[in-house]
Scaffold this motif. Structure first.
Motif, PDB file in Angstrom:
ATOM      1  N   LYS A 178       3.706   0.457   2.414  1.00 45.55           N
ATOM      2  CA  LYS A 178       3.621  -0.717   3.274  1.00 45.55           C
ATOM      3  C   LYS A 178       4.532  -1.781   2.674  1.00 45.55           C
ATOM      4  O   LYS A 178       4.319  -2.267   1.552  1.00 45.55           O
ATOM      5  N   ASN A 217      -6.638   2.995   4.224  1.00 52.76           N
ATOM      6  CA  ASN A 217      -5.349   2.426   4.620  1.00 52.76           C
ATOM      7  C   ASN A 217      -5.352   2.082   6.103  1.00 52.76           C
ATOM      8  O   ASN A 217      -6.157   2.614   6.881  1.00 52.76           O
ATOM      9  N   GLN A 245       0.844  -1.183   0.000  1.00 62.78           N
ATOM     10  CA  GLN A 245       0.000   0.000   0.000  1.00 62.78           C
ATOM     11  C   GLN A 245       0.886   1.241   0.000  1.00 62.78           C
ATOM     12  O   GLN A 245       2.064   1.187   0.357  1.00 62.78           O
ATOM     13  N   LYS A 303       4.875  -3.518   7.101  1.00 60.67           N
ATOM     14  CA  LYS A 303       5.224  -2.358   7.920  1.00 60.67           C
ATOM     15  C   LYS A 303       5.284  -1.103   7.064  1.00 60.67           C
ATOM     16  O   LYS A 303       5.787  -1.126   5.945  1.00 60.67           O
ATOM     17  N   TRP A 304       4.792  -0.008   7.634  1.00 58.56           N
ATOM     18  CA  TRP A 304       4.893   1.278   6.948  1.00 58.56           C
ATOM     19  C   TRP A 304       6.338   1.761   6.962  1.00 58.56           C
ATOM     20  O   TRP A 304       7.006   1.706   7.987  1.00 58.56           O
ATOM     21  N   ASP A 329       5.964   4.882  12.940  1.00 56.10           N
ATOM     22  CA  ASP A 329       6.314   4.690  11.534  1.00 56.10           C
ATOM     23  C   ASP A 329       7.025   5.914  10.976  1.00 56.10           C
ATOM     24  O   ASP A 329       7.840   5.812  10.061  1.00 56.10           O
TER      25      ASP A 329
END
Length: 609
Positions: A338, A206, A52, A342-343, A255
């Motif tokens: 993503k 999201n 994403q 993980k972002w 993040d």
């Protein structure tokens, strides 16, 4: 009401106070963190396996200094400068509303980098005339910032000018936390304020993104507000503190990591090397891995977008600084992807929005309308008269009556305070700096606004014991303010001063002695014809020197004064002493105190006739 001025909010209290579109985590206890996992900022080639993408926007202000409306209380008119700037939170609020509408409110945060509650007649009024500590009234800056949905604000050094009780009251009125990871309780060794917060933003479509905001304040507080913080707080190094907390923020799931630092980018200090670095934002970016961006404050300069490479990781750290007083709003955009669940920050950029492009937010203006009018009425109250006009325009290079007025009031207050004490016989001298180039004490009625415009800082009165030799050293240091100019060379007053970036407020003029400043000579060899009472100044003679708390505590790094024996700490604002003088005498008459006791020369020839 607090039982201790630095009692930290509980997690629950802050969560309740910030009930908005984001969630909040205060001071996680995790001690370790994974490495800084995002890609480089500009031009990063990307990651395989992206799932994403999302954008998070963090808006930032700094050095608001009590400006809410686009108003100059000293001139009693709308703010105006040569660049056409507008000021104030009402206009910043309109800009923030535009950004939220454009980016999506759920994707945006709003933070500040400090110096909020000092700087205008408005802030002075609610600290001194009707202090919020006595009235319980909400501070106009708190009301405005709450209405604007700020998410966090770092502490600036000027937050401490009015004492820790008023700061604590202001903090309690806010719907968001004041951050200062490097403001440490002297007695417990624990943070005196919230070190950081983690906000959760929820972009549409999201999964949530956690944004960590770390607050760092300025170590110079230990000098500049020594009287308010000594024995209560200490202020460790910014780099050292960031290195401690950034891993904790990452371990807590941040993040994106943004530092809000009330510290400039120059890598210099105005107070020498006796304290941690004053302007350390660049060093924080270079030395501490894991930071994505720094909102810079303190320096009153404009940085739209600057990248600094972290030495350990090579990652590019974004730096931005909005112009002071609410002239600009920094807008930081973070593009995230993503990657393997993980972002990660793929890129960061920033821009500046100009307050002069919008009308003020009527919601904010309505909130502070009554307070604004109350202050306007107060500062326009006449307190006496002046027998002639006394402008400050030439004060930085000529001996003017308006600076003599300040020195007269300071010296008179010290003489009265020392009367009947063991130091009564000491000759009293006074020092003052040209704080404003535009201030004027007008002929005729003199208002509080006129006096406040002359003395724009809330400094308090001190007196110290200095010798003739120390005074000579002091004057030589002060005289570095002038650009060396050879005899016969053209002299332009506009370029004669501020040598090597020395600000006007770090040029001091003495009363009670006479001297010449030879600007044709190098720094350290400029003071000539230094006399007291018609005779050469005796290096061994002792004097009571009237000064202010900023200078006595080491501000400007002048020699001797910070270590000189203190004879008087009156803890009365010099601005109030000026007002009291006019009220008591009902007149300002330069013939009673004005004396040309210093001048600029070249090889003995006066520069200005």
């Amino acid at each position: 009401m607090r039982t201790h001025p630095f009692r930290r909010r509980t997690r629950a209290a802050v969560v309740l106070a910030t009930a908005c579109a984001a969630s909040l985590i205060l001071m996680p206890s995790a001690a370790a963190a994974p490495g800084h996992g995002h890609g480089g900022k500009p031009g990063h080639p990307g990651h395989p396996g992206k799932e994403q993408t999302a954008t998070v926007t963090v808006m930032g202000t700094s050095d608001l200094h009590g400006y809410i409306e686009n108003w100059d209380y000293f001139k009693d008119t709308e703010y105006d400068d040569a660049a056409g700037n507008d000021v104030g939170l009402a206009k910043i609020s309109a800009l923030a509303n535009q950004v939220r509408a454009d980016r999506g409110e759920a994707n945006t945060l709003l933070i500040d980098a400090g110096d909020t509650i000092q700087g205008t007649s408005l802030t002075d009024y609610f600290a001194n005339v009707e202090p919020i500590t006595e009235t319980g009234e909400i501070h106009p800056m708190a009301a405005a910032m709450n209405a604007m949905d700020y998410d966090a604000a770092a502490l600036g050094n000027h937050e401490f000018n009015y004492g820790t009780d008023l700061l604590a009251q202001f903090e309690d009125q806010l719907d968001f936390p004041l951050l200062a990871a490097n403001a440490v309780d002297e007695n417990t060794g624990k943070p005196a304020f919230t070190p950081y917060v983690i906000k959760t933003v929820k972009p549409k479509g999201n999964k949530p993104i956690k944004v960590g905001i770390l607050g760092l304040t300025n170590p110079g507080i230990a000098i500049w507000d020594k009287g308010n913080v000594e024995g209560k707080l200490r202020f460790p190094d910014l780099v050292e503190t960031a290195a401690k907390y950034v891993p904790r923020m990452k371990a807590a799931g941040a993040d994106v990591v943004v530092v809000s630092a009330h510290s400039g980018t120059s890598g210099t200090s105005s107070y020498g090397d006796g304290l941690p670095l004053e302007n350390a934002a660049t060093q924080v970016a270079e030395e501490v891995p894991g930071i994505d961006a720094i909102l810079v404050g303190h320096a009153h300069t404009e940085i739209e977008e600057r990248f600094v490479a972290n030495k350990a990781t090579g990652e590019q750290v974004l730096l931005t600084e909005p112009l002071n007083w609410g002239m600009r709003l920094s807008v930081m955009d973070f593009e995230l992807a993503k990657v393997r669940g993980k972002w990660q920050v793929e890129s960061a950029s920033s821009s500046l929005l100009n307050a002069n492009t919008v009308e003020p937010d009527p919601v904010v203006s309505a909130l502070v309308k009554e307070a604004h009018q109350r202050v306007t009425d107060y500062v326009n109250t006449p307190v006496g008269t002046a027998t002639e006009t006394m402008p400050a325009a030439e004060s930085r290079y000529r001996d003017t009556a308006v600076i003599d007025f300040v020195n007269e009031v300071q010296a008179d207050a010290v003489e009265r305070a020392l009367a009947g004490t063991a130091n009564e016989g000491l000759p009293v001298l006074s020092i003052a700096a040209p704080f404003s180039r535009t201030a004027v004490i007008p002929e005729g009625p003199v208002t509080i606004r006129d006096i406040a415009g002359l003395y724009v800082f809330p400094n308090t009165l001190y007196a110290v014991d200095m010798t003739g030799a120390q005074i000579k050293d002091y004057l030589e240091y002060s005289a570095k303010y002038f650009v060396q100019t050879a005899p016969g060379a053209p002299v332009n007053p506009e370029t004669l001063t501020n040598a090597d970036g020395t600000p006007d407020y770090n040029y001091d003029m003495f009363s009670g002695i006479s001297y010449d400043i030879d600007i044709s000579q190098p720094v350290g060899e400029r003071i000539t014809n230094l006399t007291f009472d018609g005779a050469p100044l005796d290096p061994e003679q002792h004097f009571a020197v009237a000064t202010n708390n900023y200078r006595q505590s080491g501000g400007g790094n002048f020699p001797h004064i910070a270590t000189a024996p203190v004879l008087l700490n009156q803890q009365t604002e010099i601005r109030q002493l000026l007002i009291d003088y006019v009220v008591a005498n009902q007149s300002i008459d330069p013939s009673a105190f004005a004396e040309e006791n210093w001048r600029l020369v070249r090889a003995g020839v006066p520069v200005f006739g």
